[in-house]
Motif scaffolding. Sequence first.
Motif, PDB file in Angstrom:
ATOM      1  N   TYR A   2       0.792  -1.226   0.000  1.00  0.00           N
ATOM      2  CA  TYR A   2       0.000   0.000   0.000  1.00  0.00           C
ATOM      3  C   TYR A   2       0.830   1.286   0.000  1.00  0.00           C
ATOM      4  CZ  TYR A   2      -4.269  -2.679   0.930  1.00  0.00           C
ATOM      5  OH  TYR A   2      -5.333  -3.549   0.844  1.00  0.00           O
ATOM      6  N   SER A   3       2.087   1.224   0.513  1.00  0.00           N
ATOM      7  CA  SER A   3       2.811   2.483   0.731  1.00  0.00           C
ATOM      8  C   SER A   3       4.222   2.521   0.156  1.00  0.00           C
ATOM      9  CB  SER A   3       2.878   2.792   2.240  1.00  0.00           C
ATOM     10  OG  SER A   3       1.580   2.862   2.787  1.00  0.00           O
ATOM     11  N   GLY A   4       4.923   1.395   0.061  1.00  0.00           N
ATOM     12  CA  GLY A   4       6.247   1.389  -0.530  1.00  0.00           C
ATOM     13  C   GLY A   4       7.387   1.406   0.468  1.00  0.00           C
ATOM     14  N   SER A   5       8.619   1.448  -0.053  1.00  0.00           N
ATOM     15  CA  SER A   5       9.816   1.261   0.765  1.00  0.00           C
ATOM     16  C   SER A   5      10.090   2.428   1.714  1.00  0.00           C
ATOM     17  CB  SER A   5      11.040   1.022  -0.126  1.00  0.00           C
ATOM     18  OG  SER A   5      11.242   2.117  -1.006  1.00  0.00           O
ATOM     19  N   ASP A   6       9.663   3.650   1.366  1.00  0.00           N
ATOM     20  CA  ASP A   6       9.860   4.772   2.291  1.00  0.00           C
ATOM     21  C   ASP A   6       9.088   4.534   3.590  1.00  0.00           C
ATOM     22  OD1 ASP A   6      11.600   6.202   0.748  1.00  0.00           O
ATOM     23  OD2 ASP A   6      10.094   7.558  -0.098  1.00  0.00           O
ATOM     24  N   ALA A   7       7.853   4.072   3.464  1.00  0.00           N
ATOM     25  CA  ALA A   7       7.054   3.773   4.657  1.00  0.00           C
ATOM     26  C   ALA A   7       7.654   2.603   5.430  1.00  0.00           C
ATOM     27  CB  ALA A   7       5.609   3.465   4.261  1.00  0.00           C
ATOM     28  N   LEU A   8       8.238   1.633   4.716  1.00  0.00           N
ATOM     29  CA  LEU A   8       8.883   0.505   5.405  1.00  0.00           C
ATOM     30  C   LEU A   8      10.109   0.985   6.169  1.00  0.00           C
ATOM     31  CD1 LEU A   8       8.853  -2.509   5.991  1.00  0.00           C
ATOM     32  CD2 LEU A   8      10.239  -2.866   3.929  1.00  0.00           C
ATOM     33  N   ALA A   9      10.821   1.960   5.623  1.00  0.00           N
ATOM     34  CA  ALA A   9      11.969   2.528   6.335  1.00  0.00           C
ATOM     35  C   ALA A   9      11.506   3.207   7.629  1.00  0.00           C
ATOM     36  CB  ALA A   9      12.705   3.522   5.453  1.00  0.00           C
ATOM     37  N   VAL A  10      10.386   3.936   7.565  1.00  0.00           N
ATOM     38  CA  VAL A  10       9.838   4.564   8.769  1.00  0.00           C
ATOM     39  C   VAL A  10       9.427   3.492   9.778  1.00  0.00           C
ATOM     40  CG1 VAL A  10       8.009   6.038   9.696  1.00  0.00           C
ATOM     41  CG2 VAL A  10       9.064   6.593   7.505  1.00  0.00           C
ATOM     42  N   TYR A  11       8.804   2.419   9.290  1.00  0.00           N
ATOM     43  CA  TYR A  11       8.412   1.338  10.190  1.00  0.00           C
ATOM     44  C   TYR A  11       9.641   0.630  10.771  1.00  0.00           C
ATOM     45  CZ  TYR A  11       6.526  -2.956  12.068  1.00  0.00           C
ATOM     46  OH  TYR A  11       6.225  -3.989  12.910  1.00  0.00           O
TER      47      TYR A  11
END
Length: 437
Positions: A260-269
């Motif tokens: 749903y959001s991509g790798s930038d959101a995974l980095a934040v997570y």
Amino acid sequence: MDLLKDNPIRIFYRYLFPAVSAAVAIAIYSFVDTIVIGQDVGPNGTAACAIVLPCFTIAHCIDLICGIGGSVLMSRARGEGNQEKGNAYFTASLIYVGIVTAIFWLLSILFQEQIYRLFGADDVLLPYAMEYGRWIFAAFPSFVLVSFLGAYIRTDGAPKFVMNVTMIGGIINIIGDIVFVFPMGMGMTGAALATVLGSLIQSVILIRYILLGKTSLRLAKPFQWFKAIKNISALGIGAGVTQIAMTLVTYIINNQIMKYSGSDALAVYGMLSTVTALFISIFAGIGQAAQPVVSVNYGANQKERYQIVGKLGLKVALISGLVCFGLCALFPSQMVSLFMKVTPGVAEIAPNIIRVYAMSYLPMAISLFVTAYLQSVGRANLATLVSMLRGVILSAILLYVLPLLMGGSGIWWAVTIAESGAAIIGIVYMMPELIKA
């Protein structure tokens, strides 16, 4: 200190700081790694940390099931005046943790790449995860052993020693991270080696302490092997489910984020999961501080004493949850800058994600303490139910349903709503144990 006679409030506070400090020192491993990797490698390195994080979670799950379950039973037996029975539970859990650790260690080495793929690694992130994770998985038994032995030595009456040992490991890890990653340019490999070195040194110190006979822990043949392991599992699973749940939730969140959001959101997570692991260590440390006092007095049928500790521990958990929420809600941008080189994409999405996710910390603190208390007073089934609700049942359902309705933001609201629902149910179960005559 005499757990049956000394002031229970004073005993709790004497256990509280060492227990929380020891738990935090363990969490510092992944915490510092994520910071140095994020600053040196960038968002891809931080995202890779989120992918490897389940290794630490599984290790902690094993030591909780075997160590917390066994140490509670040992304390209860000592409260009943049966030292031999307590030693028998220690021996059974030692064998139990050895078998379970060996199985998971072998599987993790054989299927390492598949594990990373399972937790959301794509072709870009996989090399980063492999570079960092191969050293972490190689030292897997050490991560289990540190927490397992620490639980027993703490329960045996030496919480400050455990705190000092874990602080030593944390300091070694921090120094190693700084030296290996920046001056030596070893990147993710350097961060992993620093973590492994800190854990191995801790293991050696704890083993030596027991072998030198500085504890009252002794080996004794369990009366009924399988029954002992069953009892240990029944009590420990409530705490262990929290870690199992973290692994499952990490799997779901990682894959939902990439969808749903991509790798930038995974980095934040990746940053958030590291911070959350630190906060969970604080919340769990509060429960670990209460458990020796509660379980021993429960075994001796001293209701007033263990109820006092339960009420006090719940208040401390509430305050801790509020403080952790406040830090994240007030300083989201500063947190991101601490953990990684901030790209425009990360800077845009991070503050809202952090603030929504941070709302989960207060109910999380309550649920974790409730679980520890229910374990200590012999309500293992209720403790497991609370853990299952917060970590598996509610989270899994909401993580799949809410993104369908709200898009990527539904992922972060799902965590907060699940934690809140479990906390309310946990309080309902705990209240009768705090007020019954």
